[in-house]
Design an enzyme around this catalytic site. Structure first.
Site, PDB file in Angstrom:
ATOM      1  N   ASP A   9       0.586  -5.400  -1.614  1.00 47.18           N
ATOM      2  CA  ASP A   9       0.245  -4.165  -2.319  1.00 47.18           C
ATOM      3  C   ASP A   9       0.091  -4.363  -3.824  1.00 47.18           C
ATOM      4  O   ASP A   9      -0.781  -3.765  -4.460  1.00 47.18           O
ATOM      5  CB  ASP A   9       1.317  -3.095  -2.084  1.00 47.18           C
ATOM      6  CG  ASP A   9       1.373  -2.613  -0.653  1.00 47.18           C
ATOM      7  OD1 ASP A   9       0.461  -2.938   0.133  1.00 47.18           O
ATOM      8  OD2 ASP A   9       2.337  -1.905  -0.314  1.00 47.18           O
ATOM      9  N   ARG A  18      -7.753  -1.484 -13.336  1.00 46.23           N
ATOM     10  CA  ARG A  18      -9.127  -1.495 -13.862  1.00 46.23           C
ATOM     11  C   ARG A  18     -10.049  -1.123 -12.708  1.00 46.23           C
ATOM     12  O   ARG A  18     -10.505  -1.993 -11.965  1.00 46.23           O
ATOM     13  CB  ARG A  18      -9.481  -2.887 -14.398  1.00 46.23           C
ATOM     14  CG  ARG A  18      -8.688  -3.318 -15.609  1.00 46.23           C
ATOM     15  CD  ARG A  18      -9.188  -2.612 -16.867  1.00 46.23           C
ATOM     16  NE  ARG A  18      -8.497  -3.114 -18.051  1.00 46.23           N
ATOM     17  CZ  ARG A  18      -8.929  -4.115 -18.802  1.00 46.23           C
ATOM     18  NH1 ARG A  18     -10.028  -4.763 -18.459  1.00 46.23           N
ATOM     19  NH2 ARG A  18      -8.257  -4.476 -19.878  1.00 46.23           N
ATOM     20  N   HIS A  44       0.332  -1.484   2.619  1.00 45.85           N
ATOM     21  CA  HIS A  44       0.662  -0.058   2.719  1.00 45.85           C
ATOM     22  C   HIS A  44      -0.540   0.755   2.257  1.00 45.85           C
ATOM     23  O   HIS A  44      -0.863   0.789   1.068  1.00 45.85           O
ATOM     24  CB  HIS A  44       1.886   0.248   1.850  1.00 45.85           C
ATOM     25  CG  HIS A  44       2.370   1.656   1.955  1.00 45.85           C
ATOM     26  ND1 HIS A  44       3.542   2.069   1.359  1.00 45.85           N
ATOM     27  CD2 HIS A  44       1.872   2.753   2.591  1.00 45.85           C
ATOM     28  CE1 HIS A  44       3.725   3.358   1.613  1.00 45.85           C
ATOM     29  NE2 HIS A  44       2.717   3.794   2.352  1.00 45.85           N
ATOM     30  N   GLU A  71       1.621  -0.505   6.891  1.00 43.68           N
ATOM     31  CA  GLU A  71       2.575   0.534   6.524  1.00 43.68           C
ATOM     32  C   GLU A  71       1.804   1.814   6.232  1.00 43.68           C
ATOM     33  O   GLU A  71       0.770   1.788   5.558  1.00 43.68           O
ATOM     34  CB  GLU A  71       3.377   0.125   5.289  1.00 43.68           C
ATOM     35  CG  GLU A  71       4.328  -1.026   5.529  1.00 43.68           C
ATOM     36  CD  GLU A  71       5.171  -1.333   4.312  1.00 43.68           C
ATOM     37  OE1 GLU A  71       6.197  -2.007   4.477  1.00 43.68           O
ATOM     38  OE2 GLU A  71       4.799  -0.926   3.192  1.00 43.68           O
ATOM     39  N   HIS A 192      12.679  -4.185   1.262  1.00 43.64           N
ATOM     40  CA  HIS A 192      12.700  -3.343   0.074  1.00 43.64           C
ATOM     41  C   HIS A 192      13.686  -3.906  -0.945  1.00 43.64           C
ATOM     42  O   HIS A 192      14.887  -3.922  -0.729  1.00 43.64           O
ATOM     43  CB  HIS A 192      13.053  -1.884   0.362  1.00 43.64           C
ATOM     44  CG  HIS A 192      12.590  -0.967  -0.750  1.00 43.64           C
ATOM     45  ND1 HIS A 192      11.283  -0.552  -0.877  1.00 43.64           N
ATOM     46  CD2 HIS A 192      13.240  -0.431  -1.813  1.00 43.64           C
ATOM     47  CE1 HIS A 192      11.156   0.217  -1.944  1.00 43.64           C
ATOM     48  NE2 HIS A 192      12.337   0.295  -2.538  1.00 43.64           N
ATOM     49  N   GLY A 214       7.465  -8.135  -1.072  1.00 42.24           N
ATOM     50  CA  GLY A 214       6.251  -8.109  -1.872  1.00 42.24           C
ATOM     51  C   GLY A 214       6.473  -8.356  -3.346  1.00 42.24           C
ATOM     52  O   GLY A 214       6.042  -9.361  -3.899  1.00 42.24           O
ATOM     53  N   HIS A 215       7.176  -7.441  -4.014  1.00 38.02           N
ATOM     54  CA  HIS A 215       7.259  -7.473  -5.474  1.00 38.02           C
ATOM     55  C   HIS A 215       7.806  -8.785  -6.015  1.00 38.02           C
ATOM     56  O   HIS A 215       7.253  -9.354  -6.973  1.00 38.02           O
ATOM     57  CB  HIS A 215       8.114  -6.303  -5.972  1.00 38.02           C
ATOM     58  CG  HIS A 215       8.119  -6.152  -7.453  1.00 38.02           C
ATOM     59  ND1 HIS A 215       9.039  -6.777  -8.254  1.00 38.02           N
ATOM     60  CD2 HIS A 215       7.288  -5.467  -8.290  1.00 38.02           C
ATOM     61  CE1 HIS A 215       8.797  -6.477  -9.517  1.00 38.02           C
ATOM     62  NE2 HIS A 215       7.741  -5.683  -9.567  1.00 38.02           N
TER      63      HIS A 215
END
Length: 242
Positions: A9, A18, A44, A71, A192, A214-215
């Site tokens: 994501d 952008r 997601h 998701e 998470h 992810g992050h």
């Protein structure tokens, strides 16, 4: 064997900053993640389309060679998209437009009748369903009642715990939830807020099948590249130096 689902994501978040460009492309990120050993790709598709777009999931469905975890919110629109897309499985998550990221688990117990219908609709078309929930007994029991194949335990409270004692307490709650889920016949994923430095204890929980991250991976990929970032997360999950 424990597997890693890489959430792409945040690649799309940078692109959407952008809105007139197509870079960076989350499709390319997914390819690199798979080449580095990712066991699955998670995306997601939010109702507000703030990062991942329908174009992305359509191309991902054709290009992902591991498995695609979509998701999404349990809305009529999203169910129709999933039925047309036919991802390898769907994870139902709560959504609020004002949130930066998903802030808590799905209230399955409070929306049981509705979710029964959503789960049946998807799984009758051979799309397994996972429910993103907090490690709560009532939510676990309700999840089992829906007939969903999986749960994904929300690890946010564990990841964001301010002290070591708080983190240990949250890990204990996750461990109890895993035991209950196994007794109920639910398969277990989690995710998470997991990072290279807190992932190992969650990876060791009983019955854990897949971690969706992810992050942390994307943050590291900016500095060392996608392939190295994914490989290092796989090592961290095993408790090995990276």
């Amino acid at each position: 064997m424990l597997t890693l689902g890489v959430n792409i994501d945040h690649v799309a978040t940078i692109r959407q900053a952008r809105q007139t460009v197509m870079e960076p492309d989350p499709i390319a990120a997914a390819v690199l993640a798979e080449l580095a050993g990712a066991d699955g790709i998670t995306a997601h598709l939010r109702e507000d389309r703030r990062h991942i777009q329908e174009r992305d999931v359509e191309i991902l469905r054709k290009t992902v060679r591991t498995h695609l975890n979509l998701e999404m919110a349990a809305t009529k629109e999203m169910v129709e998209i999933a039925l047309n897309l036919k991802p390898d499985y769907v994870t139902l998550v709560p959504e609020r437009r004002e949130e930066v990221t998903t802030e808590g688990g799905l209230d399955v117990a409070g929306n049981l009748n509705y979710l029964l219908g959503v789960v049946e609709q998807l799984q009758s078309r051979h799309i397994p369903v996972s429910l993103f929930i907090d490690p709560d007994v009532a939510q676990l029991k309700a999840s089992a009642q829906t007939g969903a194949k999986f749960i994904e335990l929300h690890t946010g409270k564990y990841a964001n715990a301010p002290t070591a004692d708080d983190q240990a307490r949250e890990l204990g709650s996750l461990a109890i939830a895993c035991d209950i889920a196994l007794e109920l016949g639910l398969r277990i994923n989690a995710g998470h807020g997991l990072t290279y430095w807190n992932v190992r204890p969650v990876a060791e929980l009983p019955g854990m099948e897949e971690l969706n991250i992810g992050h942390s991976i994307m943050s590291r990929a900016i500095l060392v590249g996608m392939e190295r970032a994914v490989r290092e997360m796989k090592l961290a999950m095993l408790g090995l130096p990276f």
